[in-house]
Design an enzyme around this catalytic site. Sequence first.
Site, PDB file in Angstrom:
ATOM      1  CB  ALA A 138      56.234 -46.956 -27.911  1.00  0.00           C
ATOM      2  CE  LYS A 139      53.473 -52.941 -28.099  1.00  0.00           C
ATOM      3  NZ  LYS A 139      53.290 -54.386 -27.829  1.00  0.00           N
ATOM      4  CG  ASN A 140      49.297 -43.557 -24.233  1.00  0.00           C
ATOM      5  OD1 ASN A 140      48.404 -43.047 -24.899  1.00  0.00           O
ATOM      6  ND2 ASN A 140      49.407 -43.364 -22.945  1.00  0.00           N
TER       7      ASN A 140
END
Length: 348
Positions: A138-140
Amino acid sequence: AASVFRWSSRRDQNFVLLGIRTAGMSDSDSETDGVDEWIFYKDRPEWSDVTPVPQDDGPNPVVPIAYTDKFKDVYDYFRAVLKNDERSDRAFDLTTEAALLNPANYTVWHYRRVLLKSLNKDIRKELHFSKKIIREHAKNYQIWCHRQRLIEWLDDPSEELAITEAVLQEDAKNYHAWQYRQWIITTYSFWAKELDYVDKLLKEDMRNNSAWNQRYFVISKTTGYTDEVLNSEVKYTTDIIRRTPGNESAWNYLEGIFKGHRMSCHPGLKEFCAELRSLPIPSPPLLCFMVSLYEEEAMAAQGTPEGKQSLDTALKICEQLANEADTIRKLYWNYTAKRITNTFGSST
């Protein structure tokens, strides 16, 4: 059918409601399911016509990365199809493997989009694939960028607020999810219920700096901080500060909304600060706010006795911060006092 699942966490529930598998659930719907044992591309007859392109790290790499054999195999063949600009289903499937191995590789996502268009692939199926990647990474940034392009092609943002809410439920400060959400509500004018969503987040965590930032973003882009809105927001924020006097996020928001307005002239604000300062242990964010307030007041009344009094108050609060309330930043507050003194010189 969602009720058949036994939720191992709220995270599982959030994502399954969006049609996204989570760890421990059935993999039967995965686009990448297949044989149990990995077969290297170099050993696949259908790829015998392709000459793999190894990664070139130069003759003497200082710290070579210890790639797995599978990773090297996939990316050697990916570089080959990229070099040949191959537009085929097998090339597309290869980008799936490459993206799963390294979802931060921007080139893989770019080439995948080229193939999506060239091969007339089902974009909605690709949206589902991107949700699965977001669930795990999700933090990509790259996967959010990829999804944004897909939404632009489809011109259908109907799921996007729900997806960002599911991600932010797990990590309310996910910068990339917030950035994507801001793009969605700006592009498709989804402003109407955004402050309600922010209110919900702040009720769950009054120190959620990202929610305060979103509040500022929404109001700045819609009504703006008119006198009426400013009065309402000051009350909203000070009510929260009364419950959490050390809430730095709320204090930062309170100072930020006065851009273009005078803090020191706002009715009751100085009295509010003085009341909280009288507490046994006044909070550093309060005192920091008061430095800005009295510095502003001193600037407005420069050259007058009132201006001199405001300046002295600002400097005394800097001293209190440096020596009592915020000693870990003693040098900063000493610097701030020196800056303020130099700014006003002997004019006050």
